[in-house]
Design an enzyme around this catalytic site. Structure first.
Site, PDB file in Angstrom:
ATOM      1  CG  ASP A 187       1.227   2.699   5.586  1.00  0.00           C
ATOM      2  OD1 ASP A 187       0.402   2.752   6.520  1.00  0.00           O
ATOM      3  OD2 ASP A 187       1.836   3.690   5.170  1.00  0.00           O
ATOM      4  CG  ASP A 223      -1.881   2.538  -3.050  1.00  0.00           C
ATOM      5  OD1 ASP A 223      -1.416   2.648  -1.896  1.00  0.00           O
ATOM      6  OD2 ASP A 223      -3.074   2.774  -3.330  1.00  0.00           O
ATOM      7  CB  CYS A 241      -0.924  -0.007   1.211  1.00  0.00           C
ATOM      8  SG  CYS A 241      -1.877  -1.532   1.428  1.00  0.00           S
ATOM      9  CB  ALA A 242       3.681   2.090  -2.281  1.00  0.00           C
ATOM     10  N   GLY A 288       6.303   7.421   0.541  1.00  0.00           N
ATOM     11  CA  GLY A 288       7.144   7.880   1.643  1.00  0.00           C
ATOM     12  C   GLY A 288       7.945   6.774   2.296  1.00  0.00           C
ATOM     13  CE  LYS A 289       4.616   4.018   6.972  1.00  0.00           C
ATOM     14  NZ  LYS A 289       3.686   5.047   6.422  1.00  0.00           N
ATOM     15  CB  CYS A 292      -1.473   6.761  10.186  1.00  0.00           C
ATOM     16  SG  CYS A 292      -2.683   6.909   8.854  1.00  0.00           S
TER      17      CYS A 292
END
Length: 429
Positions: free
Chosen positions: A305, A262, A238-239, A243-244, A358
């Protein structure tokens, strides 16, 4: 613009946001286009007040006695920014100000009644989330919720493929830059107060040359907890904007292979330019709906993510706090379960799935992991707390751990956004 005009503008923008359920950024942009006389500094200042009014919406409405854009704005100025009643009265009567205070407004702003409010109002969260916060943070849940309503600093990740932290700290010293207390590659610019404008990092030469990326410290830590090694095969499922992915590439020293994808093509679109600017060469981007069957059973590590409520980033997107509903949360939980089930098929025996959100809500975090483990008997949890201590030591900030294995970062505990991390190992055949 004078302060009185900014206040009137903030009330207008806030009215647009609340009436049309719009993102603040969109409402501010439209307001600026229709008020060309306002400079960038004015627009930023107006945005500060609008965002702050949304951060503390419930407590401000309680203090003001009503939940209107004007009431929220005045209560924010009085009780959060420390503007006196006499000053508000004077600004209200200026030519382009918000208008005179009524007798009811004077009375409400003269005395702070927040001590009489229910706990969920003091915490500034939707009332239906009180149980979840208390389950996750026990006696400190109000403190944690209040911290999620505060302004956030600007965190940057140093791109170690091109620079180092000492050089970045020197370049940004005029902005009050300091080293982040947890991430060894993080730099922090302090949150500004009141009308004060945050620095525009995207205009800085070190950003344009790819020496830094804007990334909260919790997100940096989550990428480090993947423990990706140079030469490994990694899937970032789930790019998003990458960022990661960029952080992992730097940790892997541009060696090995990262597969980034993604389900949302729009979310993935910025990754190409970011990879180029950062000098990343070991990432293969797979577009939305690409066939990834060739990767199954081959990955050393899979980062999930997952799409989530975003409750951990309410400091940065306060309007989303009030849009979240039980139904929307239930949909996110279903999506997360599907992501984990898909990730399972890509991991080789002895490899790892690292599940990240998050969010600070247990439904999306510990409960989600427990449900996955009940469906996946070939996976077992690994202590993220032990990984934390190995990477960051035992003397610094400590994350929460409700189950002794996973961990939750939060503004009050770790000084970061709210992030959850669980490490799951696929047992060898």
């Amino acid at each position: 613009m004078r302060a009185a005009g900014r206040i009137a503008a903030a009330i207008e923008v806030l009215g647009d946001v609340t009436a049309r359920h719009r993102p603040v950024a969109d409402a501010l942009k439209d307001w600026g286009l229709s008020h060309r006389f306002a400079g960038s500094g004015d627009r930023a200042a107006i945005g500060n007040l609008v965002y702050d009014a949304l951060r503390w919406r419930r407590s401000s409405a309680f203090r003001a006695g009503e939940d209107t854009p004007r009431a929220l704005t005045l209560a924010t100025l009085r009780f959060r920014w420390g503007v006196g009643v006499a000053d508000l009265e004077a600004m209200g009567e200026e030519r382009f100000g918000p208008g005179p205070l009524s007798e009811a407004e004077r009375a409400a702003l003269a005395v702070d009644r927040l001590g009489e409010a229910p706990a969920d109002v003091v915490a500034d969260i939707p009332d239906w989330l009180e149980e979840a916060f208390e389950a996750n943070f026990a006696d400190e849940w109000i403190e944690e919720a209040e911290a999620l309503a505060a302004r956030a600093p600007v965190d940057l990740r140093v791109n170690t493929l091109k620079s180092d932290r000492a050089r970045v700290l020197k370049a940004l010293s005029r902005h009050g830059a300091t080293a982040t207390p947890i991430s060894p590659v993080g730099v922090r610019l302090p949150a500004r107060a009141g009308w004060e404008r945050a620095p525009n990092i995207l205009r800085e030469e070190i950003y344009q040359r790819g020496h830094v990326e804007v990334q909260d410290e919790a997100s940096q830590v989550a990428a480090l907890l993947l423990f990706a090694r140079p030469g490994e095969q990694v899937l970032d499922m789930c790019a998003g904007a990458g960022g990661k992915t960029l952080a992992i590439a730097a940790h892997m020293e541009n060696r090995g292979q990262i597969h980034a994808t993604d389900a949302d093509a729009g979310q993935l679109a910025p990754i190409y330019e970011r990879l180029k600017r950062a000098g990343v060469r070991n990432v293969q981007v797979h577009g939305a709906r690409s066939d990834l069957s060739a990767l199954k059973g081959r990955m050393d590590r899979v980062l999930v993510d997952a799409p989530c409520s975003g409750s951990g980033v309410w400091r940065r997107r306060p309007e989303t706090k009030w849009r979240l509903s039980p139904e929307a949360l239930a949909r996110r939980v279903e999506e997360q379960a599907a992501c984990l089930d898909e990730a399972r098929s890509f991991v080789r025996p002895g490899g790892y799935v690292v599940y990240v959100t998050c969010s600070v809500l247990p439904q999306e975090n510990e409960a989600q992991v427990d449900d996955f483990l009940s469906r996946a008997p070939d996976f077992a949890p690994v202590s993220a707390g032990e990984a934390w201590e190995e990477l960051f030591g035992v003397d610094g900030p400590k994350p929460w751990s409700a189950d002794g294995m996973s961990l939750t970062m939060s503004p009050a505990a770790t000084g970061t956004d709210g992030f959850f991390v669980a490490v799951l190992e696929r047992m060898a055949d």
